[in-house]
Enzyme design. Sequence first.
Site, PDB file in Angstrom:
ATOM      1  N   TYR A   7      -6.685  -8.947  11.804  1.00 10.91           N
ATOM      2  CA  TYR A   7      -5.321  -8.769  12.301  1.00 10.91           C
ATOM      3  C   TYR A   7      -5.179  -9.376  13.693  1.00 10.91           C
ATOM      4  CZ  TYR A   7      -4.343  -5.486   8.512  1.00 10.91           C
ATOM      5  OH  TYR A   7      -4.136  -4.919   7.279  1.00 10.91           O
ATOM      6  N   GLU A  31      -6.176  -9.180   3.894  1.00  7.84           N
ATOM      7  CA  GLU A  31      -5.363  -8.461   4.885  1.00  7.84           C
ATOM      8  C   GLU A  31      -5.298  -9.307   6.141  1.00  7.84           C
ATOM      9  OE1 GLU A  31      -5.989  -4.306   5.706  1.00  7.84           O
ATOM     10  OE2 GLU A  31      -6.559  -3.865   3.631  1.00  7.84           O
ATOM     11  N   GLN A  49       2.240  -6.064   5.665  1.00  9.07           N
ATOM     12  CA  GLN A  49       2.438  -5.715   4.272  1.00  9.07           C
ATOM     13  C   GLN A  49       3.837  -6.108   3.838  1.00  9.07           C
ATOM     14  OE1 GLN A  49       1.303  -1.697   3.241  1.00  9.07           O
ATOM     15  NE2 GLN A  49      -0.672  -1.882   4.233  1.00  9.07           N
ATOM     16  N   GLU A  55       0.838  -1.200   0.000  1.00  4.64           N
ATOM     17  CA  GLU A  55       0.000   0.000   0.000  1.00  4.64           C
ATOM     18  C   GLU A  55       0.871   1.248   0.000  1.00  4.64           C
ATOM     19  OE1 GLU A  55      -3.854   1.831   2.469  1.00  4.64           O
ATOM     20  OE2 GLU A  55      -2.812   0.054   3.221  1.00  4.64           O
ATOM     21  N   ASN A 112     -12.501  -1.305  -0.878  1.00  9.63           N
ATOM     22  CA  ASN A 112     -11.760  -1.879   0.257  1.00  9.63           C
ATOM     23  C   ASN A 112     -12.411  -1.423   1.558  1.00  9.63           C
ATOM     24  OD1 ASN A 112      -9.199  -2.826   1.823  1.00  9.63           O
ATOM     25  ND2 ASN A 112      -9.425  -0.683   2.389  1.00  9.63           N
ATOM     26  N   GLU A 113     -12.628  -2.349   2.453  1.00 16.93           N
ATOM     27  CA  GLU A 113     -13.196  -2.039   3.768  1.00 16.93           C
ATOM     28  C   GLU A 113     -14.347  -1.043   3.649  1.00 16.93           C
ATOM     29  OE1 GLU A 113     -10.155  -1.130   6.663  1.00 16.93           O
ATOM     30  OE2 GLU A 113      -9.325  -3.158   6.555  1.00 16.93           O
TER      31      GLU A 113
END
Length: 514
Positions: free
Chosen positions: A263, A318, A367, A46, A194-195
Amino acid sequence: MNRRSIIATLTVLVSFCNVWAQNVVTFTPGKDTVTINKHIYGHFAEHLGRCIYDGIYVGEENTTIPHTNGVRNDVIDALKNLNIPNLRWPGGCFADTYHWKDGIGPKGKRPSIVNTWWGGVTENNSFGTHDFLNMCELLGTEPYLAGNVGSGEVQELSDWVQYVNFGGKSPMSDLRRENGREKPWNVKFWGVGNEAWGCGGNMTPDYYADVYRKYATFMSDWTNTGGLFRIASGANGADYNWTETLMKKIPKNLVKGIALHHYAVIEWKKKGPSTMYTDEQYFKTMKSAWLMNELVEKHSAIMDKYDPAKEIALVVDEWGGWYEVEPGTNPGFLYQQNTMRDAMIAGMTLNIFNNHAERVRMANLAQTVNVLQAVILTEGNKMLLTPTYHVMEMYKVHQDATLIPIQLNSADFVFNGEKIPAVTASASIAKDGKTHISLVNIDPTKEQAITVDVADKKYKSINGRLLTSKKLRDFNSFDNPANIKPAVFNEAQIKNNQIALKLPPFSVVVLELN
């Protein structure tokens, strides 16, 4: 021998047997039909902190760091060695503020913007569509483009598809040729936002499902066999209603994948340090990482109701560990060190994905460089490989291999009355006929004795690789970049149809059987 000695001896023997019995991996015969899709081993880059600029891209004019068209050669070589199958770009939250036409044409004429999501820094757009897609060709990896649905219009995303994929004559393909690229890149993977539940627009699932249908309809492409692989912005963790709504409302002909983000984080308000974490913080991180197994199973069960043939992939685009940034660094850059805790997260998570490969067919570690659970860190002309990198490299043997279904009985990792499995495992047969078993022991203090019952499979030889360190909180630094690296593991023994080995505390082992 007196009665007391006999009882003591039997007690020791029973205790020994119980240790081995606590950790038993059993191959399930006759069910080797699922392929572990190589795209599970994808990555994510990103426009965030030093991931792109100063990490991947140092500019064409740089004379101190060897590069190819501005992309660091050492990073290229390292990523090639991982066989990365896909790379997601340009975000993340950044994707829904990114207007792709800002990043094409002569670099001196590209407009600058402010990266409002990550640090409020100026983005000069010197790394754009051509730079990214040409880099993917250099890496031999498939690009995964995240489209702007939050602040962009339908026409903008439709034009982007035409710009990168259409080989005939059209306004966008002509513009591509003006900018120096004759042939299209034929990008297959596309994220439609995204999201959307958060930084992508704070949408409700019903509203996003309708928005998705609209955008996906106008993403036309006649060049990719089977059409575009459109991926819907999926749930945040345990938001099962989000997945249910998308599966119910989006026609199958418009979607190939539903995303999921999770996460391993202690608490969002108190994430804890990346290196000097407490034993309690370690356990909480691993508990959060293990939650991935439950999330995958429950989201998959919802998808099964609407898609029993499993035509739509669950795409965990992610995942990784998230801690406080390193002291003295920009809090918006998300730069963190990478210890053996991260190796535990990587090994455990990849085992989960492998074992659910029937539904999980794509994933992206967050990432790639200098951000969150990165596989590579850079500092000027220096570069190092993290423990996470080494796990990904050890596990690449599973890419496109045939999954061997297993049953696993694991001992518990117990802390303050809470417990999670100490051991995770996955197994596969590669195209060359070799069998690989990946094993992880997350317990920071206890060795785990393991028996692997390979059922009716016959093997003549076994060798392995081990990743561990002297201390759980060890990491690779620029002064000592090889502090943690894989070593030969010769401790596994095979006899008849069983393998016996002992996993050191906080370790990853990958066995190869011939």
